[in-house]
Design a protein around this motif. Structure first.
Motif, short mmCIF file in Angstrom:
data_model
loop_
_atom_site.label_atom_id
_atom_site.label_comp_id
_atom_site.label_asym_id
_atom_site.label_seq_id
_atom_site.Cartn_x
_atom_site.Cartn_y
_atom_site.Cartn_z
N ASN A 317 0.81 -1.22 0.00
CA ASN A 317 0.00 0.00 0.00
C ASN A 317 0.84 1.27 0.00
O ASN A 317 0.50 2.27 0.64
CB ASN A 317 -0.95 0.01 1.20
CG ASN A 317 -0.24 -0.04 2.53
OD1 ASN A 317 0.67 -0.85 2.73
ND2 ASN A 317 -0.65 0.80 3.46
N ARG A 318 1.91 1.30 -0.75
CA ARG A 318 2.70 2.52 -0.91
C ARG A 318 1.92 3.54 -1.73
O ARG A 318 1.18 3.19 -2.66
CB ARG A 318 4.02 2.22 -1.61
CG ARG A 318 4.97 3.41 -1.67
CD ARG A 318 6.17 3.14 -2.54
NE ARG A 318 5.81 3.12 -3.96
CZ ARG A 318 6.64 3.47 -4.95
NH1 ARG A 318 7.88 3.83 -4.67
NH2 ARG A 318 6.24 3.42 -6.20
N SER A 319 2.07 4.83 -1.40
CA SER A 319 1.43 5.88 -2.18
C SER A 319 2.40 7.04 -2.37
O SER A 319 3.28 7.27 -1.54
CB SER A 319 0.15 6.37 -1.50
OG SER A 319 0.44 7.02 -0.29
N ILE A 320 2.21 7.76 -3.47
CA ILE A 320 3.03 8.92 -3.80
C ILE A 320 2.10 10.11 -4.00
O ILE A 320 1.15 10.04 -4.78
CB ILE A 320 3.87 8.68 -5.07
CG1 ILE A 320 4.81 7.49 -4.87
CG2 ILE A 320 4.67 9.93 -5.43
CD1 ILE A 320 5.60 7.12 -6.12
N ARG A 321 2.37 11.18 -3.28
CA ARG A 321 1.57 12.41 -3.38
C ARG A 321 2.48 13.53 -3.91
O ARG A 321 3.44 13.92 -3.27
CB ARG A 321 0.98 12.77 -2.03
CG ARG A 321 0.18 14.04 -2.02
CD ARG A 321 -0.71 14.16 -0.79
NE ARG A 321 -0.01 13.94 0.47
CZ ARG A 321 -0.61 13.96 1.67
NH1 ARG A 321 -1.91 14.16 1.75
NH2 ARG A 321 0.09 13.73 2.76
N THR A 322 2.14 14.05 -5.09
CA THR A 322 2.91 15.10 -5.73
C THR A 322 2.00 16.29 -5.99
O THR A 322 0.87 16.11 -6.49
CB THR A 322 3.51 14.62 -7.06
OG1 THR A 322 4.26 13.43 -6.83
CG2 THR A 322 4.41 15.67 -7.67
N GLY A 323 2.44 17.49 -5.68
CA GLY A 323 1.56 18.63 -5.89
C GLY A 323 2.27 19.95 -5.79
O GLY A 323 3.49 20.04 -5.56
N GLY A 324 1.49 21.02 -5.96
CA GLY A 324 2.04 22.36 -5.86
C GLY A 324 0.96 23.41 -6.00
O GLY A 324 -0.19 23.13 -6.33
N ARG A 325 1.36 24.66 -5.73
CA ARG A 325 0.46 25.80 -5.86
C ARG A 325 1.24 26.98 -6.43
O ARG A 325 2.44 27.15 -6.18
CB ARG A 325 -0.10 26.23 -4.50
CG ARG A 325 -1.01 25.28 -3.83
CD ARG A 325 -1.82 25.96 -2.72
NE ARG A 325 -1.00 26.72 -1.80
CZ ARG A 325 -0.47 26.23 -0.68
NH1 ARG A 325 -0.65 24.95 -0.37
NH2 ARG A 325 0.25 26.99 0.11
N LEU A 326 0.54 27.80 -7.18
CA LEU A 326 1.05 29.09 -7.63
C LEU A 326 -0.01 30.13 -7.30
O LEU A 326 -1.16 30.00 -7.74
CB LEU A 326 1.34 29.08 -9.13
CG LEU A 326 1.64 30.45 -9.77
CD1 LEU A 326 2.95 31.02 -9.20
CD2 LEU A 326 1.71 30.35 -11.28
N ALA A 327 0.36 31.14 -6.53
CA ALA A 327 -0.57 32.20 -6.16
C ALA A 327 0.01 33.53 -6.59
O ALA A 327 1.21 33.80 -6.41
CB ALA A 327 -0.81 32.19 -4.65
#
Length: 801
Positions: A317-327
């Motif tokens: 049950n490995r998971s990878i969370r990738t993300g970002g924001r530009l404001a």
């Protein structure tokens, strides 16, 4: 499962609280109540002088930035001046206790974002914006909890699951990252996620980001504040806020200076695989004191800890969370500011995270892997400003949410297939355009009012496929469904001061919604079955609140409020599935909307010269026509109105601060029950509401020391207990779960430019069965458990530049 004994942690809390309360009191500077919106600096300083009862020389203010920062809350004179003058280029000199001189500051030298321990915010310093009208937290006549970013970081709160451990009356299911539901105040419609709307409205800054999908599980990176409103919020937030609202407030771009930080961490889980995280933030001014951009990015790998002996795989049950924001933020003039940006995140889970009770701990047997993806993206634009007679705010957001899941249907496929592995795939694509505009009174107006317009259009495409994966793979059953939802609402609220201490709040929402559903079901042996229909609903959701402030540091209130969800249409089923009309057996073709009335009395008080803050409330919620996602005999999903329910409860929060020591505690005692079961649905009323424990509590502590060479050392700890409950309303699948505790201990060494944290999560290796399930096709024939992540040791280094 052995019962978890929470008496020892409770005793430890009492001892710790006794130590804190025995700390010597410090002389505190006088605190004043301020209510000053953003305005020309000279005018803001005049307001500050009047509200604090001091004299201020403002001649130097003419050489500073033209407008001030807003100042709403309770502060000492020094704290108020620091906040009002922040970013203006001006400072101040205290001539004496009642006289202040404004001075021009020399140009600042570039500096890194300080990472040394900073005092955690007092309750009075937090301004809550989820109420639509910014209000100091200690003056709110609402059941709301607010945690600022430094507190979230120190307590290791990374997402909604962690937030539930430090927020009263909040529960998050544990199906896995990107599959969970958020529940508040013991109001649960079950763990399954199907056609029903969310129980809790989820907002990112000013935009609604979910409708009836699981929580996107956004990582709480570079977040300024998190606010949780408990109880129905239909008047201000409309459908889908039956249990409350979770509001995430991101850190805003800063046009005064360039800042940034980078963080890297690694962890190891007992009996599982390693985890790691890389995240960072960059803030860049574009036009000095007028425009700026803020960028955030992260990649997190959460190691697995479930073994699948059927496939011969470990830590599946490995998971990878990738993300970002530009404001982006642009101050157009002294009164108007434009903002915009984008948010994205992708969660890729290799497998589900349930085990089987008949196997070794953290072990199961499957014929196939069960991966899951949860991809979220949002683009938003906004405008805020002052019309002179009112403040205006407008936001438009376009949200895309894509979810795909696979389940192993080999043992119990919904239709007959040749022997061999069978996979059930669920693909859900949601696109939503949401626009919201509000006009509100100035914060210093005697009568506070708010009016708003909400318009949204949502399209949801769902594809379900059962595939036989034998020698010649083929699709044995499929459904293609499209939902088109249009929503519109006018809402408003007015706070009328009847006397200096007594106020009346009236609010309401006039709403209309229309849903159109088109579905086609296919099998190799039958003609495609098509179905199309629509439903409409209009209504009004009211709110009434009376509050009384006996003193400047206490408040009591009574409130009545309504929440609601729209009805919908069932279409999914194997060939020959019958959907009946009301009066027949479940499943019905159409299910009704549900509504909830909440009646509450509560209060808050600040004692010991502001060091101790207490809040409590008693409530009763009456829930009619409860919607709940359920399983057909084929294990395919449908939605039922299972009956009427109610919940009575008591919740409480306490926060104590004495210098470097901060103690917090929260708890909920309630009695959720299904008091009238729908005769057409085989529910068991004596089980209560699914996944709603009768008792939950949490405690946390923080202490910091100043060290030589301008360094600091912090210790943090937290503990949460979740009482027992049952998984579902179903008379067949209602296993007992809960009755466990979870904790975290952390130590941090920090200087101005770096911060090093060593933490251990679940230090006692608790193996409690959390509120979740694993595979719907074997839920009735196996005992599935979703254990807590085993003890995990992590090390994190954060560097500012």
């Amino acid at each position: 499962m052995p019962r978890h004994d929470w008496r020892r942690p409770a005793l430890a809390l009492c001892l710790l609280a006794a130590f804190g309360l025995a700390s010597p009191a410090r002389a505190a500077a006088p605190v004043h109540a301020f209510n000053i919106p953003r305005k020309p600096l000279s005018a803001a300083l005049v307001d500050l002088a009047l509200q604090a009862g001091v004299s201020i020389s403002t001649r130097a203010a003419e050489t500073c930035a033209p407008s001030s920062q807003p100042l709403i809350g309770r502060y000492s004179l020094g704290q108020a001046l620091d906040r009002l003058l922040a970013g203006t280029g001006c400072g101040y000199r205290l001539v004496d206790a009642r006289a202040v001189e404004i001075v021009r500051l020399p140009p600042p030298r570039p500096a890194a974002t300080p990472l040394r321990v900073a005092p955690l915010a007092d309750v009075a310093e937090l301004v809550v914006v989820a109420t639509r009208q910014p209000t100091p937290a200690d003056r709110l006549a609402y059941p709301v909890s607010a945690l600022e970013g430094r507190t979230l970081e120190s307590q290791g709160v990374r997402d909604a699951s962690d937030l539930a451990l430090v927020t009263p009356a909040m529960t998050v299911t544990n199906l896995g990252s990107g599959r969970d539901k958020i529940l508040l105040r013991g109001l649960s419609d079950g763990p399954l996620t199907g056609r029903t709307q969310s129980m809790v409205g989820l907002y990112l800054d000013d935009a609604r980001i979910t409708y009836n999908a699981p929580d996107p599980d956004l990582r709480l990176t570079d977040v300024a504040q998190v606010e949780v409103l408990r109880g129905p919020q239909g008047a201000l937030y409309g459908s889908g806020s039956l249990g409350g609202v979770l509001h995430l407030v991101t850190a805003a771009p800063d046009a005064s200076r360039s800042t940034g930080w980078l963080s890297v961490s690694g962890g190891v889980t007992h009996g599982g695989s390693g985890s790691n995280l890389l995240e960072g933030m960059v803030n860049l001014p574009i036009l000095k004191d007028r425009a700026a951009m803020r960028m955030v990015a992260y990649r997190e790998v959460q190691g697995g800890y479930i073994d699948d002996v059927g496939l011969g795989l470990k830590d599946v049950n490995r998971s990878i969370r990738t993300g970002g924001r530009l404001a982006l933020s642009l101050r157009l003039n002294a009164d108007w500011t434009a903002n915009g940006g984008l948010v994205f995140q992708a969660i890729n889970s290799d497998d589900t995270q349930y085990a089987l009770a008949g196997e070794a701990p953290f072990t199961r047997r499957n014929a196939l892997r069960e991966p899951h993806d949860n991809d979220f993206a949002m683009v938003h634009l906004g405008l805020t400003g002052d019309l002179g007679w009112a403040e205006a705010r407008w936001t438009t957001a376009y949200v895309r949410h894509q979810l795909t899941s696979r389940y192993d249907a080999t043992r119990a496929p919904p239709v007959a297939v040749p022997s061999g592995p069978a996979a059930f795939d669920d693909e859900n694509n949601i696109a939503s355009l949401v626009t919201e505009a509000t006009l509100s009174s100035h914060p210093d107006a005697r009568v506070q009012w708010l009016g708003g317009l909400f318009v949204a259009r949502t399209r949801q495409d769902v594809t379900l496929d059962l595939t036989a994966l034998g020698a010649t793979p083929f699709v044995a059953l499929s459904e293609a469904r499209r939902d088109r939802l249009d929503e519109a609402a006018l809402y408003g609220q007015m706070i009328w001061p009847l006397t200096d201490r007594l106020s009346l709040t009236l609010g309401g929402r006039l709403f209309s919604s229309r849903i159109q559903v088109d579905s086609v079901i296919r099998t190799p042996a039958t003609v495609a079955a098509a179905y199309a229909a629509g439903l409409s609903r209009t209504g009004f959701s009211p709110k009434l609140l009376i509050s009384y402030a006996p003193t400047a540091r206490s408040l009591i209130y009574v409130e009545a409020a309504e929440g609601y969800r729209a009805g919908g249409i069932n279409t999914t089923g194997a060939p020959g599935q019958v959907f009946s009309a009301p009066g027949g057996p479940e499943p019905y073709r159409n299910y009704q909307g549900d509504e909830l009335w909440s009646f509450e009395a509560g209060g808050r008080v600040t004692l010991l010269e502001g060091r101790l803050s207490l809040r409590g409330a008693i409530f009763q919620a009456s829930w009619k026509n409860i919607q709940s996602d359920q399983l057909l005999a084929s294990a395919l999903p449908f939605t039922a109105n299972i009956g009427d329910g109610r919940n009575r409860g008591l919740e409480a929060e306490a926060a104590y601060r004495a210098g470097p020591l901060v103690l917090r505690a929260e708890g909920l005692v309630n009695a959720p029950e299904l008091d009238r079961a729908n005769p057409a649905f085989p529910a068991r009323a004596e089980l209560g509401l699914a996944g709603a424990p009768n008792v939950s509590l949490g405690v946390s502590a923080h202490y910091g020391w100043e060290l030589p060479r301008d360094r600091t050392f912090e210790l943090d700890g937290r503990y949460a207990y979740v009482g027992p409950s049952h998984l579902t309303f179903d008379a067949v699948t209602s296993p007992r779960m809960g009755g466990y505790g979870a904790g975290r201990l952390a130590a941090t060494l920090a200087a101005d430019r770096w911060r090093l944290t060593l933490a251990v999560d679940n230090p006692t290796e608790s193996r409690g069965d959390t509120f979740a399930y694993g595979n719907p096709f074997t839920l009735r024939t196996t005992t599935q458990v979703t254990p807590l992540r085993p003890r995990t040791l992590s090390l994190c280094l954060k560097v500012a530049y």
